[in-house]
Design an enzyme around this catalytic site. Structure first.
Site: not given
Lengths: 473, 96
Positions: A78, A153, A177
């Site tokens: 990420k 997210s 997330s």
């Protein structure tokens, strides 16, 4: 041709050590897969230019018989986890060209294990959002239906795993997330216990809530990555050593269902039916399933949307345009701040900074922030009581499957409601895992659904056990 | 119901430039969020005893102030990401 679809980490490890294929061949297979599908999905913000070189190093390690389970395993990271010398933008214009000057602890541990980093994945800006639409670099699409969001997210990380553009990935989870995008994409997502994985080198959002966690195809893969990244770190004062272990002959596990939370309006009918079927499935495997009384858990979302923005407003104060990141020059220093922060932060980041500033301001501190902390301890208390009676608390991961791109972007409160089941684990610091549990049919598309299991602090071992049972691993 | 001048005040405190159009959007959004999160005000009996019990579990953690790194070890890497610099310093506009 390597069949990426069915690969797991331990099988891949066996193939690599037996010489069925090399780490370089594997990396090249993933690079081709990315080339083929990522134009549509847009899971990645960048594919690293040295993937093959990293894989060559892994092959050397294997040749010297110095390999571990993760040596040569391709991972996607990420875009809010720092890897030295590489760009790390948090999907924000604020950090668009920021190059990490040091390794996060998780990146360091995975490098030492010989993992191959394929690239950095798309996300909601500064990890704020549940759809990846808040990325400054455009949305990621759900591999099951390109007209839908992948969740967020960590949407890029989940979509990359679901579309076989990586074997596994890392996300971060502040209010769901990791788990919610895993659920939307039909893969496994683990939010570890607060403190079990070092946050050093994770771009901070809500410091009392954030945890880095794996997104994988199987529970066993999540366990392997968790074991590689967990543990006390001198660079994170909140990190702890966790070592839950089920005694070998333990039987009669019990799952609690928080009826107070399940009464919430707005749960999709198919998702609810799937949840009830999942509970039946656990029963048929010998798990006890009972209702647990947790009267304060329904306030979790409200507590979260006070504490999180408060922490966001403090954490994002560091972006001043002076030391690193975007700089927009004005007439004087004060104007530099206003222009840089106004121009660098997207709408959701600005909304949360302002909301956090409001709940922390002197006139409202007691009514919001202080009160939220009190209710937070009541919620913790509910979980403490529940775990005296049951081993797990189970809910759907999200109240619905993935929604259409653009459907909720204009109404932030509606988007926030999707976090109703995931925020309690962050507020209390307990571990939680999302497991793929079925599909909702929508025309010719099958939209993945997920269930979430939570256990007591430090008891990831219980989640792995139940998760493997549920997925027949 | 919050007012537009409160939004302006929040933007000022946050050091964020926002347009008049955005002020209206933020007003609507923040008002609706505050309406939702305000439900915690109704939670009764958040006795101080609970809060202080939680607080007693919390403690500050410090690293030993020892074994410093070599001076200048990270200077180059950190300056490399600064928008404006002069010699070994980050350059800012004058404050006074």
């Amino acid at each position: 041709m390597i069949n990426l679809k069915n690969l797991t980490i331990s099988e891949t490890h066996n193939h690599l050590t037996k010489g069925d294929f090399s780490a370089v061949e594997l990396a090249q297979a993933y690079l081709s897969a990315i080339k083929e599908t990522d134009g549509d999905i847009k899971a990645y913000l960048e594919i690293f230019p040295d993937v093959v070189e990293q894989a060559e190093e892994a092959d050397k390690k294997i040749a010297r018989k110095e390999e571990g389970l993760l040596t040569g395993i391709p991972l996607a990271i990420k875009d809010n986890i720092l890897i030295k010398g590489r760009k790390c933008s948090a999907a924000s214009k604020m950090l668009a060209d920021y190059v990490a000057p040091y390794d996060s602890t998780v990146a360091k541990r995975l490098k030492d294990a010989g993992a191959v980093f394929l690239g950095r994945t798309n996300m909601d800006e500064f990890a704020m959002g549940g759809s990846t639409e808040n990325s400054a670099f455009g949305p990621t699409r759900n591999p099951s239906d390109l007209s839908r969001v992948p969740g967020g997210s960590s949407g890029g990380s989940a979509a990359a795993v679901a579309s076989d553009e990586t074997l596994a990935s890392l996300g971060s989870d502040t209010g769901g997330s990791v788990r919610q995008p895993a659920s939307f994409c039909g893969v496994v997502g683990l939010k570890p216990s607060y403190g079990s994985v070092s946050r050093n080198g994770l771009i901070a959002m809500g410091s009392s809530l954030d945890q880095i966690g794996p997104i994988t195809k199987t529970v066993a893969d999540a366990e392997i990555i968790f074991n590689a990244i967990k543990g006390k770190d001198p660079m994170d004062g909140t990190s702890v050593e966790t070592a839950g272990a089920i005694s070998a002959n333990r039987k009669n596990f019990k799952i609690g269902i928080p009826s107070d939370l399940m009464d919430t309006e707005g749960i999709d009918e198919t998702a609810l039916k799937n949840f009830n079927e999942s509970a039946e499935r656990f029963k048929s495997m010998g798990y006890g399933v009972e209702c647990v009384n947790m009267p304060n858990v329904k306030y979790s979302l409200a507590v979260y949307y006070i504490i999180m923005p408060a922490e966001v407003s403090s954490n994002l104060a560091r972006f001043d345009g002076l030391r690193y990141g975007l700089h927009i020059s004005g007439k004087n220093l004060a104007e530099d701040y206003f222009l840089t922060r106004g121009g660098g932060f997207g709408i959701e980041a600005r909304r949360r900074i302002m909301l956090g500033t409001y709940v922390l301001s002197s006139g409202y501190y007691d009514a919001y922030y202080n009160k939220a902390n009190q209710v937070r301890s009541l919620i913790k208390n509910d979980y403490d009581e529940a775990f005296k009676k049951v081993d797990f608390v189970m809910t759907p991961t999200a109240p619905s499957p993935a929604w259409k791109i653009g459907e909720k972007i204009k109404n932030p409160m509606e988007m926030y409601l999707a976090d109703i089941f995931t925020t309690p684990a962050n507020i209390t610091g307990i571990p939680a895992i999302s497991l793929p549990s079925g599909f909702k049919k929508d025309g010719d598309k099958s939209l993945p659904l997920g269930i979430q299991l939570m256990s007591d602090h430090g008891r990831e071992d219980l989640l792995f056990k139940a998760g493997k049972d549920f997925l027949n691993e | 119901m919050i007012e537009i001048k409160e939004i302006e005040k929040l933007a000022e405190l946050s050091r964020i430039e926002i347009s008049d159009e955005e002020k209206k959007t933020f007003l609507k959004d923040i008002d609706s969020i505050l309406g939702y999160v305000g439900q915690i005000k109704a939670v009764a009996g958040t006795a101080n005893s609970i809060n202080s019990r939680e607080e007693s579990k919390l403690k500050n953690i410090f690293r030993e102030d020892a074994n410093p790194h070599d001076p200048g070890q990270f200077t180059e890497d950190l300056l490399a990401v600064a928008p404006e610099k002069e010699n070994d310093c980050i350059k800012v506009k004058k404050i006074l």
